[in-house]
Design a protein around this motif. Structure first.
Motif, mmCIF file in Angstrom:
data_model
loop_
_atom_site.group_PDB
_atom_site.id
_atom_site.type_symbol
_atom_site.label_atom_id
_atom_site.label_comp_id
_atom_site.label_asym_id
_atom_site.label_seq_id
_atom_site.Cartn_x
_atom_site.Cartn_y
_atom_site.Cartn_z
ATOM 1 N N ALA A 42 -9.606 -50.609 11.761
ATOM 2 C CA ALA A 42 -10.955 -50.314 12.249
ATOM 3 C C ALA A 42 -11.997 -51.052 11.425
ATOM 4 O O ALA A 42 -12.949 -51.626 11.958
ATOM 5 C CB ALA A 42 -11.209 -48.811 12.207
ATOM 6 N N ILE B 12 -10.406 -46.176 17.523
ATOM 7 C CA ILE B 12 -9.708 -45.473 16.440
ATOM 8 C C ILE B 12 -10.546 -44.299 15.935
ATOM 9 O O ILE B 12 -10.041 -43.186 15.744
ATOM 10 C CB ILE B 12 -9.386 -46.460 15.288
ATOM 11 C CG1 ILE B 12 -8.283 -47.422 15.734
ATOM 12 C CG2 ILE B 12 -8.958 -45.713 14.034
ATOM 13 C CD1 ILE B 12 -7.999 -48.535 14.767
ATOM 14 N N ARG C 229 -11.938 -51.842 18.657
ATOM 15 C CA ARG C 229 -10.840 -51.190 17.939
ATOM 16 C C ARG C 229 -11.393 -50.074 17.047
ATOM 17 O O ARG C 229 -10.846 -48.977 16.992
ATOM 18 C CB ARG C 229 -10.094 -52.213 17.095
ATOM 19 C CG ARG C 229 -9.292 -53.217 17.892
ATOM 20 C CD ARG C 229 -8.510 -54.082 16.912
ATOM 21 N NE ARG C 229 -7.754 -55.139 17.559
ATOM 22 C CZ ARG C 229 -8.245 -56.335 17.872
ATOM 23 N NH1 ARG C 229 -9.522 -56.611 17.645
ATOM 24 N NH2 ARG C 229 -7.480 -57.251 18.434
ATOM 25 N N ARG D 245 -11.095 -46.539 5.870
ATOM 26 C CA ARG D 245 -12.064 -47.346 6.608
ATOM 27 C C ARG D 245 -13.305 -47.557 5.752
ATOM 28 O O ARG D 245 -13.799 -48.672 5.604
ATOM 29 C CB ARG D 245 -12.435 -46.665 7.914
ATOM 30 C CG ARG D 245 -13.486 -47.390 8.720
ATOM 31 C CD ARG D 245 -13.747 -46.671 10.025
ATOM 32 N NE ARG D 245 -14.872 -47.250 10.741
ATOM 33 C CZ ARG D 245 -16.132 -46.887 10.544
ATOM 34 N NH1 ARG D 245 -16.426 -45.967 9.650
ATOM 35 N NH2 ARG D 245 -17.098 -47.444 11.240
ATOM 36 N N ALA E 107 -4.638 -47.556 10.453
ATOM 37 C CA ALA E 107 -5.721 -47.344 11.417
ATOM 38 C C ALA E 107 -7.081 -47.597 10.762
ATOM 39 O O ALA E 107 -7.936 -48.289 11.332
ATOM 40 C CB ALA E 107 -5.654 -45.924 11.973
ATOM 41 N N ALA F 52 -7.496 -42.244 7.466
ATOM 42 C CA ALA F 52 -8.149 -43.348 8.166
ATOM 43 C C ALA F 52 -9.633 -43.419 7.811
ATOM 44 O O ALA F 52 -10.173 -44.491 7.553
ATOM 45 C CB ALA F 52 -7.964 -43.193 9.678
#
Lengths: 321, 339
Positions: free
Chosen positions: A123, A134, A130, A181, A119, A177
């Motif tokens: 992202a 997310i 997206r 990210r 995820a 995540a």
């Protein structure tokens, strides 16, 4: 800017831009961490507990659910650590009570880290809707304290093993995540990613070949933290009666069952408590060593609490809204 | 939610945002986002507990209920209505103070949960205040002599305690102070309904101590890092050179500058306490929200579960916003819009 980004910059900096050269770097990091003093201590402690959990079932003197002695009997020749609340052998239950906890924690960690990383990287790479979607989902799950979210899920279908795994994984994924990210955002701007885009490499391949290999080290640190946290939550859930179910033994459950007999047979509480404590402390110490090695021991003082921010699940970057 | 937000705004919106105070507009934006998050959180709670097939009715009647009984109860609980109607009934009831009745004893949820909120608030605030004080104090002590003996000892202890689960800490404290070693404190903290938690402060000691021990390492490590950075700065050097006393340098020059990053961590720890109370209250049988949630989950008391999880999530969301805003106010550099 979060320390995670800075950290990613340092460990993946421009000096070593080629993904291929770094393929086995994580092994080197692990090896160096295991050789540092901190890492050795952490690995030793955690390894001891894992050893107890793995070998224990084969050497336990009695079946874990057999009534061997009287309730909270003090240690004797037949039962070295005395009896528990129902007169079962504390030693046997302790030896039996680790492996399932470890397997469930590992499964929840693997699931949570895999989903979270997917995820987070998605992202970061695709951005746009997206990313928005997310991160919104991440915000929603993060609005629940981890154990409350797990309880909410467990309250529906009752404490089933798979549900505990899914619930704990679901509390990990958003945290992973966020970290991934932040780290991936940086990598996505690198020239070698741009180069792959220019030659029209499909996005999935870019993520797999160019981005993922550069995130292995932060992913490793994150996995260590998540494993520690999994054990804390799953043992905690078992402690309050919603994790692994009786009569099969596990350390969290034993603590709760036996604490009313603390005075008559302290071993029935002290031993499982000690094993849980050693396991989480050992794992965390080793993870700390990995983090230190992967970003260089001489990290700037301001970044000291990198691990702690992650452990409680929020980054410090929220102030730059 | 990075700096791109401002850039993408249409021109009209941008000039408007620029004309109002930057902090106010930030707070407004965070609040709006918080309310949206909370709305979605309520939907998640509702779906998890009530809408998934057959849950509420089976939860009350048990897995082996006859289909007729289930259908009857579903009608009674309005489970036969469309989902959005059910959700609307629930959420509008919340705003009118009608939280439904507990499944386990039929009392209104508000009566059940209200006093628990107050009890938990006492725990969280006490632990937060004491933990902050100790964490900041120890952090400053350790930073005074970086890599000195005290610093090393404290840092190692902090690393170890960070990973200890609350229930292990709690049971350790019970062993030390309430059963095995000493008998100076009560090992359970049950407070009868209607009695203030302040009526017998000794009951509060162990639960609060557990929570304090769990949060202090985080605050300590952040404070230590920030303080060391501040002590190495030019303005501290300057202050030392002009002969300001050591104590004054620490308290007046370095402390205010290192408190800003620490505020974030303090906020995070208060957030953490929202989850930490679950296990700690359970251990000590302290009648707060956490123990209430455990009770409600074991008796499948859905209206109570819904409300308590919503309260904890709301605390989480708004505490988050408060933390960000306070941290922003405490660090003037961040207040200015970025280039």
């Amino acid at each position: 800017m979060s320390s995670a980004i800075k950290q990613a910059r340092r460990s993946n900096g421009g000096a070593r831009p080629q993904a291929k050269l770094r393929r086995h770097e994580w092994l080197a990091v692990l090896r160096a961490a295991a050789r540092s003093r901190r890492g050795m201590i952490g690995l030793g402690i955690a390894g001891f507990v894992v050893g107890v959990a793995v070998i224990g079932p084969f050497v336990a003197p009695y079946p874990a659910t057999e009534f061997v002695t009287s309730a909270f009997a003090p240690p004797s020749k037949d039962a070295w650590l005395g009896g528990d609340i129902l007169g079962r052998d504390v030693l046997s239950r302790t030896l039996e009570g680790g492996w399932l906890l470890l397997i469930i924690s590992a499964a929840a960690t693997a699931l949570g880290v895999a989903f979270g990383a997917l995820a987070g990287i998605t992202a970061a790479y695709y951005k746009g809707w997206r990313d928005g979607l997310i991160m919104r989902v991440v915000d929603i799950i993060l609005a629940f304290p981890a154990i409350v979210f797990a309880l909410l899920l467990v309250s529906v279908a009752g404490p089933k093993l798979w549900l505990v795994v899914v619930a704990v994984a679901a509390t990990h994924a958003p945290q992973v995540a966020r970290v991934m990210r932040a780290a991936a955002l940086d990598i996505c701007e690198k020239d070698f990613v741009k180069a792959s885009e220019i030659i029209r490499m499909p996005p999935r391949k870019i993520i797999r070949r160019d981005i993922l290999p550069n995130l292995v080290t932060p992913l490793m640190v994150e996995t260590g933290l998540r494993m520690t946290w999994s054990i804390v939550i799953i043992a905690g859930l078992s402690f309050i009666g919603f994790g692994l179910q009786p009569p099969a033994p596990n350390w969290g459950l034993m603590l709760n069952e036996n604490r009313i007999g603390l005075v008559s047979n302290p071993w029935s509480v002290v031993v499982p408590a000690l094993l849980i404590a050693l396991l989480t402390v050992g794992l965390n110490t080793f993870t700390d060593a990995v983090a230190r090695v992967s970003i260089g021991v001489e990290r700037p003082v301001g970044e000291e609490p990198f691990l702690e921010e992650r452990l409680i699940g929020r980054t410090l970057d929220s102030a730059d809204v | 939610m990075s700096t791109t937000g401002d850039v993408r705004l249409p021109r009209a919106a941008r000039t408007k945002a620029a004309s109002s105070h930057p902090i106010l507009s930030l707070v407004g934006r965070r609040l709006a986002l918080g309310v949206l998050t909370l709305f979605l959180v309520s939907v998640v709670i509702f779906f998890a507990t009530q809408v998934l097939p057959g849950n509420a009715a089976y939860a009350v009647l048990g897995q082996h209920a006859t289909p007729e009984r289930v259908a009857e109860l579903e009608k009674q609980l309005h489970l036969d209505e469309p989902v959005y109607v059910q959700y609307w009934d629930w959420i509008s009831g919340l705003f009118q103070g009608n939280l439904g009745n507990s499944f386990s004893n039929g009392d209104p949820v508000s009566e059940l949960v209200g006093p628990r909120i107050a009890n938990s608030a006492v725990l969280v605030l006490l632990a937060g205040a004491i933990g902050t004080f100790i964490g900041v104090g120890l952090g400053m002590l350790a930073a005074r002599r970086r890599d000195g003996i005290l610093d090393n000892i404290l840092s190692v202890i902090a690393l170890a305690v960070t990973a200890l689960p609350e229930f292990v800490v709690a049971i350790g404290l019970v062993m030390l102070f309430a059963s095995l070693a000493l008998h100076i404190l009560p090992g359970t903290s049950f407070i009868p309904p209607g009695v203030s938690p302040w009526a017998n402060p000794s009951l509060l000691v162990l639960p609060v101590a557990t929570l304090v021990i769990v949060i202090v390492p985080y605050i300590f490590r952040m404070m230590r890092g920030a303080m060391i950075e501040a002590l190495e700065s030019d303005y501290v050097e300057m202050a030392k050179l002009k002969g300001v006393s050591r104590r004054r340098v620490m308290l007046v020059h370095a402390l205010p500058n290192s408190i800003a990053p620490t505020i974030q961590v303090i906020g995070l720890n208060l957030l953490y306490l929202a989850g930490g109370i679950v296990v700690v209250e359970y251990v000590f049988a302290y009648p707060g929200l956490g123990a209430g949630l455990v009770d409600a989950v074991s008796s499948r008391d859905i209206p109570t579960i819904q409300f308590i999880t919503l309260v904890l999530a709301a605390f989480y969301v708004f505490m988050n916003i408060l933390t960000d805003v306070v941290a922003l106010l405490a660090s003037p550099r961040r207040r200015l819009p970025r280039a």
